[in-house]
Design an enzyme around this catalytic site. Structure first.
Site, PDB file in Angstrom:
ATOM      1  N   HIS A  91       0.860  -1.127   0.131  1.00  0.00           N
ATOM      2  CA  HIS A  91      -0.037   0.077  -0.211  1.00  0.00           C
ATOM      3  C   HIS A  91       0.870   1.300  -0.085  1.00  0.00           C
ATOM      4  O   HIS A  91       0.581   2.310  -0.579  1.00  0.00           O
ATOM      5  CB  HIS A  91      -0.899  -0.090   1.157  1.00  0.00           C
ATOM      6  CG  HIS A  91      -1.980  -1.032   1.061  1.00  0.00           C
ATOM      7  ND1 HIS A  91      -3.028  -1.081   2.172  1.00  0.00           N
ATOM      8  CD2 HIS A  91      -2.678  -1.510   0.006  1.00  0.00           C
ATOM      9  CE1 HIS A  91      -3.874  -1.962   1.756  1.00  0.00           C
ATOM     10  NE2 HIS A  91      -3.600  -2.171   0.505  1.00  0.00           N
ATOM     11  N   HIS A 144      -1.898  -2.982  -7.828  1.00  0.00           N
ATOM     12  CA  HIS A 144      -2.147  -3.438  -6.528  1.00  0.00           C
ATOM     13  C   HIS A 144      -1.163  -4.646  -6.519  1.00  0.00           C
ATOM     14  O   HIS A 144      -0.542  -4.593  -5.250  1.00  0.00           O
ATOM     15  CB  HIS A 144      -3.591  -3.533  -6.072  1.00  0.00           C
ATOM     16  CG  HIS A 144      -3.686  -4.102  -4.777  1.00  0.00           C
ATOM     17  ND1 HIS A 144      -3.641  -3.391  -3.760  1.00  0.00           N
ATOM     18  CD2 HIS A 144      -4.290  -5.360  -4.475  1.00  0.00           C
ATOM     19  CE1 HIS A 144      -3.879  -4.005  -2.662  1.00  0.00           C
ATOM     20  NE2 HIS A 144      -4.170  -5.048  -2.819  1.00  0.00           N
TER      21      HIS A 144
END
Ligand code: NAD
Ligand code: GLY
Length: 382
Positions: A278, A291
């Site tokens: 993240h 991601h």
């Protein structure tokens, strides 16, 4: 969630009966897994061609109205098919802009405005058709509109099929951190049509494999070995290999979510590699790395911070590399990365916590890590 809970809409639907699990009514190509959450239990239904009618979604749209939430890329591919599956229902649709950069409160407001515009009530069902970005935003809109309306997930990326559509985490990013605004809100069903993967760009398929590899690394050493043996088939889009990988990933996630829905303990293991990942996404700007790519590099960093015997850390890095995923962070700077990690949702009493590995297949969460080792691991970002 105050007021009437979305689970109420699904009372009486809930999980599929036991005799239908594994295969659905004798249709051997359809596999089902129940997420066991009492009266909010729901099935994950996996198969090829389900959108085209092999699975009837209508019993999960409790009222007569639904809003299909998709985006400008996925809607032209699958919206008509989904609409045909819902014949007899009153269907509205909205196309969101595509990309992680649009996983924002602005897009959420756009979606809430649409619900108001169509006069949606508490018996309206929001159906997410797309990847994790669409699913997370649509789920949060379903959780917050009138304090909760019906919600169905139709994930169309590998990542969404193995991870984000299952377990009820919904939300959007904040300029200061990833997924900072959101709610736990379970869908009534997850419909996984594996044929949708045929149109998925290769880079997105690889990003999804990062989360598949994660399950092996944290919870199933045998599955990890199976992935090592079958990575070429998965990369080639082999339907049987992908179906097995999706099923096993969903089984592992369903088991963990059933045990710890709100991440009081074991569910945090699903965030293996995510504290670093993240931070990478945030520091680079959302959408620069996918991601799954950020999580891949993050898992290698978390393994380096762990005290793992033998060649397990090397096996993890080798598998991720073979899957075409990054195994080192981008040059964003160690201190910038550390700052971003301070916004991680696992931070407790202002202390960073990490998911580390004891060995492949066995993970734990700890605030007791070697600070000097962390510094060394972060230096890879300098
Ligand atoms: P995504 O939603 O951005 O989809 C990736 C790209 O593929 C997009 O351009 C999309 O339009 C396109 N696409 C989707 N399906 C397609 C198809 N079948 N054919 C062609 N193109 C298609 O990204 P993602 O990897 O699916 O999801 C990432 C998001 O999921 C991140 O925001 C992440 O934070 C979130 N996430 C949430 C959870 C959770 O538990 N809620 C878990 C993991 C990740
Ligand atoms: N993807 C992490 C979780 O669902 O908990």
């Amino acid at each position: 969630m105050g007021g009437r809970h979305a689970g109420d809409f699904y009372r009486g639907h809930g999980p599929l009966p036991q005799f239908l699990c594994g295969t659905l009514a004798g249709m051997s190509s359809i596999r089902t897994i129940n997420v066991e959450l009492g009266f909010r239990s729901y099935p994950i239904v996996i198969g090829a061609g389900l959108l085209g009618g092999a699975f009837d979604l209508r019993p999960y749209v409790i009222g007569s109205d639904c809003l299909i939430v998709s985006n400008e890329t996925v809607a032209p591919l699958y919206l008509e098919k989904l609409k045909a599956n819902l014949v007899g229902k009153s269907i509205a649709a909205i196309e969101l802009p595509d990309g992680e950069a649009y996983k924002t409160t602005d897009t959420l407001h756009m979606l809430l405005d649409k619900l108001v515009d169509i006069g949606a009530n508490r018996d309206t069902t929001v159906i997410a058709l797309g990847g994790g970005v669409v699913g997370d935003i649509a789920g949060f809109a379903a959780a917050s509109y009138m304090r909760g309306v019906g919600f169905v997930q139709v994930p169309t990326t590998l990542l969404a099929q193995v991870d984000s559509s299952v377990g009820g985490k919904t939300g959007v990013n904040h300029p200061r951190g990833k997924n900072l605004i959101g709610a736990f809100y379970q869908p009534g069903v997850v419909l996984i049509d594996t044929q949708t993967l045929a149109t998925l760009p290769e880079r997105e398929l690889k990003a999804g494999l990062a989360e598949v590899i994660k399950y092996g690394a944290i919870a199933d050493r045998g599955f990890f070995a199976w992935l090592e043996a079958n990575i070429d088939a998965l990369l080639a889009g082999d339907a049987a290999a992908l179906a097995h990988a999706i099923q096993r990933s969903c089984e592992l996630k369903a088991e963990i979510v059933a045990e710890d829905e709100r991440e009081g303990a074991r569910r945090a293991l699903l965030n293996f590699g995510h504290t670093f990942g993240h931070a990478i996404e945030h520091c680079l700007g959302y959408g620069e790395w996918l991601h799954g790519e950020a999580v891949a590099a993050g898992m290698v960093m978390a393994a380096a911070l762990s005290d793992i015997p033998g060649d397990d850390a090397a096996r993890l890095a080798a598998l991720l590399q073979k899957a075409g995923l990054p195994t080192t962070p981008p040059r964003i700077g160690a201190s910038k990365m550390l700052d971003a990690m301070g916004m991680d949702k696992k931070v407790l009493h202002k202390q960073l916590r990490f998911v580390l590995l004891k060995a492949l297949g066995e993970a734990f969460v700890t605030a007791d890590y070697d600070v000097r080792k962390l510094q060394q691991v972060l230096e890879a970002a300098d």
